[in-house]
Enzyme design. Sequence first.
Site, PDB file in Angstrom:
ATOM      1  N   ASP A 282       1.154 -18.260 -12.091  1.00  0.00           N
ATOM      2  CA  ASP A 282       1.400 -16.823 -12.240  1.00  0.00           C
ATOM      3  C   ASP A 282       0.625 -16.319 -13.462  1.00  0.00           C
ATOM      4  O   ASP A 282       0.351 -17.074 -14.393  1.00  0.00           O
ATOM      5  CB  ASP A 282       2.908 -16.562 -12.450  1.00  0.00           C
TER       6      ASP A 282
ATOM      7  N   ASP B 296      -4.848 -16.343 -13.784  1.00  0.00           N
ATOM      8  CA  ASP B 296      -5.110 -15.259 -12.830  1.00  0.00           C
ATOM      9  C   ASP B 296      -5.751 -15.840 -11.568  1.00  0.00           C
ATOM     10  O   ASP B 296      -6.843 -16.424 -11.628  1.00  0.00           O
ATOM     11  CB  ASP B 296      -6.060 -14.250 -13.491  1.00  0.00           C
TER      12      ASP B 296
ATOM     13  N   TYR C 251      -3.027  -1.065  -0.804  1.00  0.00           N
ATOM     14  CA  TYR C 251      -2.045  -2.099  -0.431  1.00  0.00           C
ATOM     15  C   TYR C 251      -2.033  -2.280   1.084  1.00  0.00           C
ATOM     16  O   TYR C 251      -2.055  -3.402   1.592  1.00  0.00           O
ATOM     17  CB  TYR C 251      -0.665  -1.696  -0.945  1.00  0.00           C
TER      18      TYR C 251
ATOM     19  N   LYS D 166      -3.024  -5.722   2.939  1.00  0.00           N
ATOM     20  CA  LYS D 166      -2.011  -6.464   3.701  1.00  0.00           C
ATOM     21  C   LYS D 166      -2.341  -6.507   5.192  1.00  0.00           C
ATOM     22  O   LYS D 166      -1.924  -7.429   5.893  1.00  0.00           O
ATOM     23  CB  LYS D 166      -0.617  -5.873   3.443  1.00  0.00           C
TER      24      LYS D 166
HETATM   25  N1  LIG Z   1       9.356  -6.831  -3.085  1.00  0.00           N
HETATM   26  C1  LIG Z   1       9.088  -6.234  -1.954  1.00  0.00           C
HETATM   27  O1  LIG Z   1       9.774  -5.270  -1.569  1.00  0.00           O
HETATM   28  C2  LIG Z   1       7.961  -6.733  -1.067  1.00  0.00           C
HETATM   29  C3  LIG Z   1       7.832  -6.206   0.218  1.00  0.00           C
HETATM   30  C4  LIG Z   1       6.788  -6.645   1.034  1.00  0.00           C
HETATM   31  C5  LIG Z   1       5.899  -7.597   0.559  1.00  0.00           C
HETATM   32  N2  LIG Z   1       6.036  -8.081  -0.696  1.00  0.00           N
HETATM   33  C6  LIG Z   1       5.057  -9.079  -1.143  1.00  0.00           C
HETATM   34  O2  LIG Z   1       5.732 -10.193  -1.675  1.00  0.00           O
HETATM   35  C7  LIG Z   1       4.872 -10.869  -2.583  1.00  0.00           C
HETATM   36  C8  LIG Z   1       5.643 -11.212  -3.845  1.00  0.00           C
HETATM   37  O3  LIG Z   1       5.995 -10.016  -4.502  1.00  0.00           O
HETATM   38  P1  LIG Z   1       7.386  -9.820  -5.266  1.00  0.00           P
HETATM   39  O4  LIG Z   1       8.076  -8.714  -4.585  1.00  0.00           O
HETATM   40  O5  LIG Z   1       8.055 -11.115  -5.474  1.00  0.00           O
HETATM   41  O6  LIG Z   1       6.816  -9.196  -6.632  1.00  0.00           O
HETATM   42  P2  LIG Z   1       6.940  -9.649  -8.137  1.00  0.00           P
HETATM   43  O7  LIG Z   1       6.195  -8.612  -8.896  1.00  0.00           O
HETATM   44  O8  LIG Z   1       8.369  -9.889  -8.495  1.00  0.00           O
HETATM   45  O9  LIG Z   1       6.162 -11.029  -8.160  1.00  0.00           O
HETATM   46  C9  LIG Z   1       4.786 -11.111  -7.960  1.00  0.00           C
HETATM   47  C10 LIG Z   1       4.215 -12.074  -8.992  1.00  0.00           C
HETATM   48  O10 LIG Z   1       2.811 -12.195  -8.748  1.00  0.00           O
HETATM   49  C11 LIG Z   1       2.185 -12.317 -10.012  1.00  0.00           C
HETATM   50  N3  LIG Z   1       0.790 -11.924  -9.947  1.00  0.00           N
HETATM   51  C12 LIG Z   1       0.288 -10.692  -9.713  1.00  0.00           C
HETATM   52  N4  LIG Z   1      -1.045 -10.718  -9.794  1.00  0.00           N
HETATM   53  C13 LIG Z   1      -1.398 -11.995 -10.080  1.00  0.00           C
HETATM   54  C14 LIG Z   1      -2.626 -12.634 -10.305  1.00  0.00           C
HETATM   55  N5  LIG Z   1      -3.783 -11.958 -10.264  1.00  0.00           N
HETATM   56  N6  LIG Z   1      -2.640 -13.955 -10.600  1.00  0.00           N
HETATM   57  C15 LIG Z   1      -1.474 -14.644 -10.678  1.00  0.00           C
HETATM   58  N7  LIG Z   1      -0.259 -14.074 -10.468  1.00  0.00           N
HETATM   59  C16 LIG Z   1      -0.233 -12.772 -10.182  1.00  0.00           C
HETATM   60  C17 LIG Z   1       2.967 -11.372 -10.903  1.00  0.00           C
HETATM   61  O11 LIG Z   1       2.764 -11.667 -12.288  1.00  0.00           O
HETATM   62  C18 LIG Z   1       4.388 -11.591 -10.435  1.00  0.00           C
HETATM   63  O12 LIG Z   1       5.047 -12.562 -11.214  1.00  0.00           O
HETATM   64  C19 LIG Z   1       3.670  -9.953  -2.787  1.00  0.00           C
HETATM   65  O13 LIG Z   1       2.573 -10.431  -2.043  1.00  0.00           O
HETATM   66  C20 LIG Z   1       4.150  -8.620  -2.260  1.00  0.00           C
HETATM   67  O14 LIG Z   1       3.086  -7.816  -1.800  1.00  0.00           O
HETATM   68  C21 LIG Z   1       7.041  -7.679  -1.520  1.00  0.00           C
END
Ligand SMILES: NC(=O)c1ccc[n+]([C@@H]2O[C@H](COP(=O)([O-])OP(=O)(O)OC[C@H]3O[C@@H](n4cnc5c(N)ncnc54)[C@H](O)[C@@H]3O)[C@@H](O)[C@H]2O)c1
Length: 252
Positions: A39, A65, A155, A159
């Site tokens: 992360d 990253d 986004y 996606k």
């Molecule tokens: N939470 C929702 O409602 C939801 C809905 C649909 C899809 N998603 C997808 O679920 C996945 C996880 O998201 P989440 O909701 O747990 O969000 P979150 O923000 O809690 O976690 C995402 C993590 O990814 C890390 N991250 C971002 N860019 C990065 C990079 N360049 N390198 C390394 N780490 C990186 C962030 O630091 C964070 O810790 C994502 O792909 C998101 O698009 C989430």
Amino acid sequence: MGSARYEGRTAIVTGAGSGIGRATVVRLVGEGARVVGCDLNGDGLAETAVMLGDLSPAATLLSGDITDQGFVDSVVAAAGGTVDMLANVAGIMDHFVPLGDVEDALWDRVLDVNLTAVMRMTRAVIPGMQAAGAGAIVTVASKASLGGGSSGVAYAASKHGVLGLVRHVAYFYGPAGIRSNAVLPGPVETGIGASAAPTVGWAMERAVLSMATMGAMAAPDQIASAISWLGSDESMNVNGAVLLSDGGWSSA
Ligand SMILES: NC(=O)c1ccc[n+]([C@@H]2O[C@H](COP(=O)([O-])OP(=O)(O)OC[C@H]3O[C@@H](n4cnc5c(N)ncnc54)[C@H](O)[C@@H]3O)[C@@H](O)[C@H]2O)c1
């Protein structure tokens, strides 16, 4: 949980410092896996280690990253070069910015993280899986992979794109024993709200209208359970699937 279906297996999980990625690390380790999690957010990874408690030695948590090819390579090297499972979870939202307002910097960053980094991470694990004749890749897409009403343009495009990648891998590498599937969450209680706060109010309002039929937001482990299943042998005949986990939102 109670299952040991990942005993003796190694998995990589991106986005391991928050939300769905963290829940996936905790679940996979609980099911017997050795996990390399990564992360951007080092503090978040430290919290993940705390949540793992006595099981934390089973996880190697690396801060960096995933848009950086050198970091991607170091994550795969830390896992020993060959993994049984990859969970592409890390992602960012786009503040619901409509196409007419999107700036190149936002577009580029969202596409880099949500699509190009998924390609790089997946490309990095394919050779080891080919050599082993087995492997499972699970990529977190979104309800926004199927329509234009739950995010801004960057986004949604990222996606939608990731589904093409998931299906490509299923088709081209299925014969080599590699399975590639997508999980599409609806709203989940995570840290992603930081990049979801709308810069254009009406864009978010329209998205919320379509959520009128939804119940409570899902907990991250409700998505991690689907990721874990798709990465395990229990789904061995499932390849190229697009699995919605949205509490029924898309059926409204
Ligand atoms: N939470 C929702 O409602 C939801 C809905 C649909 C899809 N998603 C997808 O679920 C996945 C996880 O998201 P989440 O909701 O747990 O969000 P979150 O923000 O809690 O976690 C995402 C993590 O990814 C890390 N991250 C971002 N860019 C990065 C990079 N360049 N390198 C390394 N780490 C990186 C962030 O630091 C964070 O810790 C994502 O792909 C998101 O698009 C989430």
